[in-house]
Design an enzyme around this catalytic site. Structure first.
Site, mmCIF file in Angstrom:
data_model
loop_
_atom_site.group_PDB
_atom_site.id
_atom_site.type_symbol
_atom_site.label_atom_id
_atom_site.label_comp_id
_atom_site.label_asym_id
_atom_site.label_seq_id
_atom_site.Cartn_x
_atom_site.Cartn_y
_atom_site.Cartn_z
ATOM 1 N N LYS A 80 16.705 16.553 -4.841
ATOM 2 C CA LYS A 80 17.604 15.098 -5.073
ATOM 3 C C LYS A 80 16.717 13.972 -4.315
ATOM 4 O O LYS A 80 15.958 14.207 -3.595
ATOM 5 C CB LYS A 80 18.966 15.165 -4.322
ATOM 6 C CG LYS A 80 19.781 14.152 -4.665
ATOM 7 C CD LYS A 80 21.060 14.449 -3.853
ATOM 8 C CE LYS A 80 21.972 13.390 -4.044
ATOM 9 N NZ LYS A 80 23.504 13.608 -3.500
ATOM 10 N N SER A 155 27.459 12.370 -5.962
ATOM 11 C CA SER A 155 26.066 11.679 -6.181
ATOM 12 C C SER A 155 24.938 12.515 -6.626
ATOM 13 O O SER A 155 23.936 12.160 -7.083
ATOM 14 C CB SER A 155 25.398 10.962 -4.982
ATOM 15 O OG SER A 155 25.285 11.781 -3.851
ATOM 16 N N SER A 179 29.786 14.829 -2.882
ATOM 17 C CA SER A 179 28.545 14.577 -3.836
ATOM 18 C C SER A 179 28.124 15.936 -4.184
ATOM 19 O O SER A 179 27.213 16.129 -5.048
ATOM 20 C CB SER A 179 27.524 13.933 -3.095
ATOM 21 O OG SER A 179 27.932 12.531 -2.854
#
Length: 471
Positions: A80, A155, A179
């Protein structure tokens, strides 16, 4: 764009392997890390022009795991884009600065790489991970491979899109308010938010007034999540938490499970979400578990306090951006959500000390839920996955905040309390989109979560892009 389902599965070295299967193929000499990396790169090139899930790719020089004995050696993955990998930029989903390649790995990256995986690049997230959808002011959103008209959550939205589409079987994610679990629910994946401190904390988590963030992965199978947790624990175990060890299937013990249906905001969950929740409860009861209604141990005011913390974090990033990220950092480039959160915090600055004090009491309140129940069953989200645009940062802030609060009504409690939670794909909408349900456990009890997840996976075949689920 027409509604469409998009997948990258192919008759190549990856095939339909999950991460455990791919690692086993490497150990058996059937394939090599280089062949798996090449297959994943070809898949990414095929589908990412439509998914927009990757922000940085390094297909020609992937970062291979160094320990050939590691459990997931050779399995391709993406990290990420809020976590540093040496030689790759980390732009945190924002245009407020332009990141240079990181000089060193982030503090969590060593644990991630210690599991043996091969890093091909960085996955997209919304600006600083603040939103529940991976959408931007002007750039293309990350799209859901189940239907590219829909949000893939956030996210860790880019990671979810890549795993669900079959580009890679496992991808790094982290969770500061849902997330990991939110994109898992949107994309039909398994998403475990571990207990606070279970894995090494990333740099941003260490600077928070309340540490909300847990590191982890998104996968398509429970055994992949369990294998990753075990491999990460082999690399570094927090001695303050009970060990998880290797979880290979369900346990025999029957549990007391609390069923939560009321959201933080008092809004009812929608009919399709309720159906998936009730279906899951029925499966658990049929297996001999005791399921009974319970209420969340917090009030509507707790949600307002969480928004105040959320807004404080946006304000801190804006204030310290030049020191934390880059001297070129420009808050004028913030998206509408980050700008709105900063303004909200400054307009309500007097509420911050009290909000933080009350939120710090969440752990004790949540611990009380587990005095009588080993697990809590709830939805992940208050309603099913919305189409792209419904949570766009281009909306007026007040409207966007209301929509977010009425969508994300269950996951943040685990982050503030530090307790683990797992999203499992237990339903489908009439429009063909996955629905996730959440199991939560007491602090440090990921083992019970994984055992129960194995049991539900055996009773209910999880959906994938290439087939539809039952139930």
């Amino acid at each position: 764009m027409l509604d469409s389902r998009l997948d990258a599965f192919a008759d190549d070295a990856l095939g339909h392997h999950d991460a455990v299967g791919a690692a086993a193929a490497v150990r058996a000499g059937v394939t090599t890390p280089a062949e798996l990396a090449a297959a994943a790169a070809a898949r990414a090139r095929k589908v990412d022009p439509a998914l927009h899930a990757i922000v940085h790719a390094d297909y020609e020089q992937p970062r291979y795991g160094e320990d050939e004995s590691a459990a997931l050696y050779g399995v391709p993955t993406f990290v990420k884009d809020n976590t540093d990998v040496r030689g790759m930029p980390s732009n945190h989903g924002t245009t407020a600065f332009r990141a240079r390649p990181a000089r060193a790995d982030g503090v969590y990256t060593s644990q991630l790489l210690g599991t043996g995986m091969t890093v091909l690049g960085k996955s997209r997230l919304p600006e600083f991970g603040f939103s529940a959808t991976t959408e931007f002011m002007t750039a293309e959103p990350a799209r859901n491979p189940w239907n590219t008209e829909y949000s893939v959550g956030a996210s860790s939205g880019g990671a979810a899109a890549l795993v669900a589409a079959g580009v890679v079987p496992i991808a790094h994610a982290n969770d500061g308010g849902g997330s990991i679990r939110i994109p898992a629910a949107c994309a039909g994946l398994v998403g475990l938010k571990p207990s606070r401190g279970r894995h090494v904390d990333g740099e941003m988590a260490r600077m928070m007034p309340i540490n909300l963030v847990s590191e982890g992965v998104l996968t398509r199978t429970v055994r992949d999540t369990a294998a990753y947790v075990a491999a990460a624990e082999d690399f570094r175990r927090n001695p303050k938490l009970p060990p998880i060890g290797a979880v290979l299937g369900p346990a025999r013990r029957r549990l007391r499970i609390g069923l939560v249906t009321d959201t933080l905001m008092g809004e009812p969950i929608d009919a399709e979400t309720r159906a998936a929740l009730e279906y899951t409860a029925a499966l658990l009861e049929h297996a001999g578990h005791r399921v009974e209604p319970v209420r969340l141990p917090v009030t509507r005011g707790w949600a307002d306090d969480f928004v105040q913390l959320w807004a404080l974090l946006a304000d801190l990033i804006g204030t310290a951006g030049k020191l934390t990220f880059d001297r070129s950092f420009d808050t004028a480039e913030f998206d509408g959500l980050t700008r709105g959160l900063r303004a909200h915090h400054r307009a309500n600055l007097h509420r911050t000390p009290g909000a933080l004090w009350r939120l710090r009491g969440t752990a004790d309140a949540v611990a009380g839920m587990f005095a009588k129940h080993e697990l809590i069953l709830s939805p992940v989200l208050c309603h099913t996955t919305p189409k792209i645009g419904y949570l766009s940062p281009t909306l007026e802030f007040d409207e966007l905040l209301t929509r977010l609060m009425n969508y994300v009504g269950f996951t943040p409690i685990n982050n503030v309390a530090g307790t683990p939670g797992i999203s499992l794909p237990m339903g489908m909408t009439g429009a063909g989109m996955p629905i996730g349900v959440q199991l939560s456990a007491a602090y440090g009890d990921e083992r019970t979560l994984l055992e129960s997840a194995f049991e539900l996976e055996a009773a209910h075949r999880f959906p994938s892009i290439t087939r539809r689920a039952k139930g």
